[in-house]
Design a protein around this motif. Structure first.
Motif, PDB file in Angstrom:
ATOM      1  N   GLY A 215      14.241  -9.237  10.564  1.00 18.75           N
ATOM      2  CA  GLY A 215      14.016 -10.638  10.943  1.00 18.75           C
ATOM      3  C   GLY A 215      13.336 -11.452   9.855  1.00 18.75           C
ATOM      4  O   GLY A 215      13.819 -12.528   9.475  1.00 18.75           O
ATOM      5  N   HIS A 216      12.230 -10.950   9.317  1.00 18.77           N
ATOM      6  CA  HIS A 216      11.527 -11.685   8.261  1.00 18.77           C
ATOM      7  C   HIS A 216      12.360 -11.705   6.971  1.00 18.77           C
ATOM      8  O   HIS A 216      12.473 -12.731   6.316  1.00 18.77           O
ATOM      9  N   SER A 217      12.951 -10.557   6.653  1.00 21.03           N
ATOM     10  CA  SER A 217      13.743 -10.447   5.417  1.00 21.03           C
ATOM     11  C   SER A 217      14.900 -11.440   5.403  1.00 21.03           C
ATOM     12  O   SER A 217      15.144 -12.124   4.404  1.00 21.03           O
TER      13      SER A 217
ATOM     14  N   LEU B 181      11.820  -1.639   3.326  1.00 17.75           N
ATOM     15  CA  LEU B 181      11.537  -0.232   3.656  1.00 17.75           C
ATOM     16  C   LEU B 181      11.302  -0.096   5.156  1.00 17.75           C
ATOM     17  O   LEU B 181      10.730  -0.992   5.782  1.00 17.75           O
ATOM     18  N   ASP B 182      11.714   1.026   5.696  1.00 16.27           N
ATOM     19  CA  ASP B 182      11.336   1.382   7.056  1.00 16.27           C
ATOM     20  C   ASP B 182      11.538   2.888   7.165  1.00 16.27           C
ATOM     21  O   ASP B 182      12.399   3.456   6.491  1.00 16.27           O
ATOM     22  N   LEU B 183      10.726   3.522   8.013  1.00 21.61           N
ATOM     23  CA  LEU B 183      10.943   4.968   8.143  1.00 21.61           C
ATOM     24  C   LEU B 183      11.736   5.299   9.388  1.00 21.61           C
ATOM     25  O   LEU B 183      11.951   6.475   9.694  1.00 21.61           O
TER      26      LEU B 183
ATOM     27  N   PHE C  74      12.789  -3.340  19.612  1.00 20.94           N
ATOM     28  CA  PHE C  74      13.929  -2.401  19.649  1.00 20.94           C
ATOM     29  C   PHE C  74      13.421  -0.990  19.944  1.00 20.94           C
ATOM     30  O   PHE C  74      13.957  -0.271  20.791  1.00 20.94           O
ATOM     31  N   GLN C  75      12.342  -0.603  19.257  1.00 15.98           N
ATOM     32  CA  GLN C  75      11.764   0.731  19.494  1.00 15.98           C
ATOM     33  C   GLN C  75      11.127   0.793  20.882  1.00 15.98           C
ATOM     34  O   GLN C  75      11.365   1.726  21.654  1.00 15.98           O
ATOM     35  N   LEU C  76      10.329  -0.230  21.187  1.00 13.76           N
ATOM     36  CA  LEU C  76       9.589  -0.233  22.455  1.00 13.76           C
ATOM     37  C   LEU C  76      10.535  -0.213  23.661  1.00 13.76           C
ATOM     38  O   LEU C  76      10.252   0.440  24.672  1.00 13.76           O
TER      39      LEU C  76
ATOM     40  N   LEU D  64       3.846  -7.000   5.284  1.00 10.52           N
ATOM     41  CA  LEU D  64       3.582  -5.834   6.120  1.00 10.52           C
ATOM     42  C   LEU D  64       3.482  -6.354   7.552  1.00 10.52           C
ATOM     43  O   LEU D  64       2.590  -7.160   7.842  1.00 10.52           O
ATOM     44  N   ASP D  65       4.404  -5.942   8.402  1.00 10.44           N
ATOM     45  CA  ASP D  65       4.406  -6.407   9.806  1.00 10.44           C
ATOM     46  C   ASP D  65       4.302  -5.131  10.631  1.00 10.44           C
ATOM     47  O   ASP D  65       5.305  -4.499  10.937  1.00 10.44           O
ATOM     48  N   MET D  66       3.053  -4.762  10.940  1.00 12.97           N
ATOM     49  CA  MET D  66       2.799  -3.385  11.392  1.00 12.97           C
ATOM     50  C   MET D  66       3.214  -3.128  12.839  1.00 12.97           C
ATOM     51  O   MET D  66       3.584  -4.034  13.567  1.00 12.97           O
TER      52      MET D  66
ATOM     53  N   ASP E 118       8.507   5.719   4.115  1.00 14.55           N
ATOM     54  CA  ASP E 118       7.183   5.270   4.544  1.00 14.55           C
ATOM     55  C   ASP E 118       6.702   4.276   3.488  1.00 14.55           C
ATOM     56  O   ASP E 118       6.777   4.544   2.286  1.00 14.55           O
ATOM     57  N   TYR E 119       6.198   3.120   3.920  1.00 19.70           N
ATOM     58  CA  TYR E 119       5.786   2.132   2.905  1.00 19.70           C
ATOM     59  C   TYR E 119       4.601   2.626   2.088  1.00 19.70           C
ATOM     60  O   TYR E 119       4.349   2.126   0.997  1.00 19.70           O
ATOM     61  N   ARG E 120       3.894   3.631   2.610  1.00 22.04           N
ATOM     62  CA  ARG E 120       2.775   4.131   1.817  1.00 22.04           C
ATOM     63  C   ARG E 120       3.250   4.819   0.539  1.00 22.04           C
ATOM     64  O   ARG E 120       2.476   5.101  -0.357  1.00 22.04           O
TER      65      ARG E 120
HETATM   66  C1  SAM Z   1       6.996  -4.900  13.974  1.00 24.50           C
HETATM   67  S1  SAM Z   1       8.338  -4.026  13.333  1.00 24.50           S
HETATM   68  C2  SAM Z   1       8.927  -5.064  12.042  1.00 24.50           C
HETATM   69  C3  SAM Z   1       9.844  -6.144  12.522  1.00 24.50           C
HETATM   70  C4  SAM Z   1      10.467  -6.984  11.429  1.00 24.50           C
HETATM   71  N1  SAM Z   1       9.482  -7.733  10.684  1.00 24.50           N
HETATM   72  C5  SAM Z   1      11.493  -7.925  12.036  1.00 24.50           C
HETATM   73  O1  SAM Z   1      11.216  -9.122  12.120  1.00 24.50           O
HETATM   74  O2  SAM Z   1      12.566  -7.453  12.428  1.00 24.50           O
HETATM   75  C6  SAM Z   1       7.578  -2.749  12.455  1.00 24.50           C
HETATM   76  C7  SAM Z   1       8.522  -1.793  11.765  1.00 24.50           C
HETATM   77  O3  SAM Z   1       7.734  -1.030  10.854  1.00 24.50           O
HETATM   78  C8  SAM Z   1       8.204   0.285  10.814  1.00 24.50           C
HETATM   79  N2  SAM Z   1       7.097   1.112  10.328  1.00 24.50           N
HETATM   80  C9  SAM Z   1       5.964   1.441  10.973  1.00 24.50           C
HETATM   81  N3  SAM Z   1       5.188   2.199  10.177  1.00 24.50           N
HETATM   82  C10 SAM Z   1       5.844   2.327   8.999  1.00 24.50           C
HETATM   83  C11 SAM Z   1       5.559   2.982   7.769  1.00 24.50           C
HETATM   84  N4  SAM Z   1       4.412   3.657   7.593  1.00 24.50           N
HETATM   85  N5  SAM Z   1       6.453   2.899   6.769  1.00 24.50           N
HETATM   86  C12 SAM Z   1       7.612   2.210   6.933  1.00 24.50           C
HETATM   87  N6  SAM Z   1       7.949   1.565   8.077  1.00 24.50           N
HETATM   88  C13 SAM Z   1       7.078   1.623   9.094  1.00 24.50           C
HETATM   89  C14 SAM Z   1       8.631   0.571  12.235  1.00 24.50           C
HETATM   90  O4  SAM Z   1       9.579   1.604  12.261  1.00 24.50           O
HETATM   91  C15 SAM Z   1       9.198  -0.792  12.676  1.00 24.50           C
HETATM   92  O5  SAM Z   1      10.583  -0.833  12.496  1.00 24.50           O
END
Ligand code: SAM
Length: 298
Positions: free
Chosen positions: A35-37, A52-54, A105-107, A98-100, A79-81
């Motif tokens: 969404g943000h991208s 990135l996303d895991l 979708f997951q929830l 970083l949108d933590m 992992d973004y780390r």
């Molecule tokens: C709140 S959502 C992001 C939504 C996104 N900004 C959008 O608008 O569609 C958080 C995402 O971060 C990912 N995520 C959580 N911890 C992560 C990590 N350590 N490294 C990479 N991705 C991670 C989750 O799998 C999830 O898809």
């Protein structure tokens, strides 16, 4: 799997903090459904994006959505780390987002086990390659460790009685479903639904999710390493959804902006965190706990 949906939180505010009108490279550390991208790429034809996303399911959906932007987009299942280890020309980076936490979708996917309101397995892994599910933690962790998880990551008042009840229940049969855990929490916390009161299972599920995904580990080091890699003018914006995450961002920023230090690394752009407007919360109640903080590399 539920329909892939997620409303980006604090969209205008975060993109404004990143000043996404500048040509160059932007990194979305938590791509989710993109969404943000998508909005960065749409608003700035001279922007390139690394995402990135895991979660492989999220990456697959985002990849489709971002296809129209072709060569401007590079995605990593990571992992973004691990970002500082990825081969990126950081001198070209203008902004890091970083949108933590989790996406809707997951929830909303019962089989992922993130929601106590939907019946499913006690999974809660964001990275499906991770062996440590919530069910495994509930089965293997000591009673003391469980109490610590519920107290430290969920700020649950009944952390010890709940840990005791879990240890006793699992002697007969391991907990397997979100509904089983929710029922147990309701019993231990003497839950009576009341308007405006948070269900205690929300805190328990948050705590388990943080533990399963090791969410807080290395966050401060990640923020510092990334800010150090940015060129002057490079910005970082972080949206958090609970006080534990927000505290890490706030303290790391304050430490790196310390005016007493010989060479402060950053300037903080948000004296107070930016929170969603009433209008946004009405449109998207899941945004209600969001806090945005941003900083710029000196
Ligand atoms: C709140 S959502 C992001 C939504 C996104 N900004 C959008 O608008 O569609 C958080 C995402 O971060 C990912 N995520 C959580 N911890 C992560 C990590 N350590 N490294 C990479 N991705 C991670 C989750 O799998 C999830 O898809």
């Amino acid at each position: 799997m539920s329909r892939p949906e997620h409303i980006p939180v604090l969209l205008d505010e975060s993109l404004e903090m990143l000043a996404v009108d500048r040509p160059g490279l932007y990194i979305d550390c938590t791509l989710g459904l993109g969404g943000h991208s998508l909005e960065i790429l749409r608003r700035n034809p001279e922007a390139e994006l690394v995402g990135l996303d895991l979660d492989e399911q999220a990456i697959a959906v985002a990849q489709k959505r971002l296809e129209p932007f072709g060569g401007r987009v590079t995605l990593y299942l990571s992992d973004y780390r691990n970002l500082p280890e990825i081969e990126i020309d950081f001198q070209r980076v203008r902004g890091v987002l970083l949108d933590m936490g989790m996406s809707s979708f997951q929830l909303d996917s019962p089989e992922r086990g993130f929601s106590h309101a939907l019946d499913g397995p006690l999974d809660m892994r964001m990275d499906l390659r991770n062996k440590n599910s919530a069910a495994r933690i509930l089965e293997k962790a000591s009673e003391i460790k469980l109490a610590q998880i519920f107290r430290d990551y969920g700020e649950l008042r009944q952390a010890r009685p709940l840990a005791r009840a879990i240890a006793s229940a699992r002697r007969l049969k391991p907990l397997e479903s979100t509904a089983e855990l929710r029922t147990l929490v309701e019993r231990v916390c003497h839950w009576i639904p009341q308007r405006g009161k948070i269900h205690p299972a929300s805190k328990v599920f948050q705590a388990l999710r943080i533990e399963v995904n090791n969410e807080l580990e290395g966050q401060d080091a990640f923020l510092e390493r990334t800010l150090r890699l940015l060129p002057p003018g490079g910005r970082l914006a972080a949206i958090s959804f609970h006080s534990l995450e927000d505290r890490v961002v706030k303290h790391t920023f304050l430490r790196l902006a310390d005016k007493e230090a010989a060479l402060p690394l950053i300037d903080i752009l948000t004296r107070k965190p930016i929170v969603p407007s009433e209008d946004e919360v009405a449109r998207n109640p899941r945004s209600r706990s969001a806090k945005l903080r941003a900083a710029v590399r000196r």
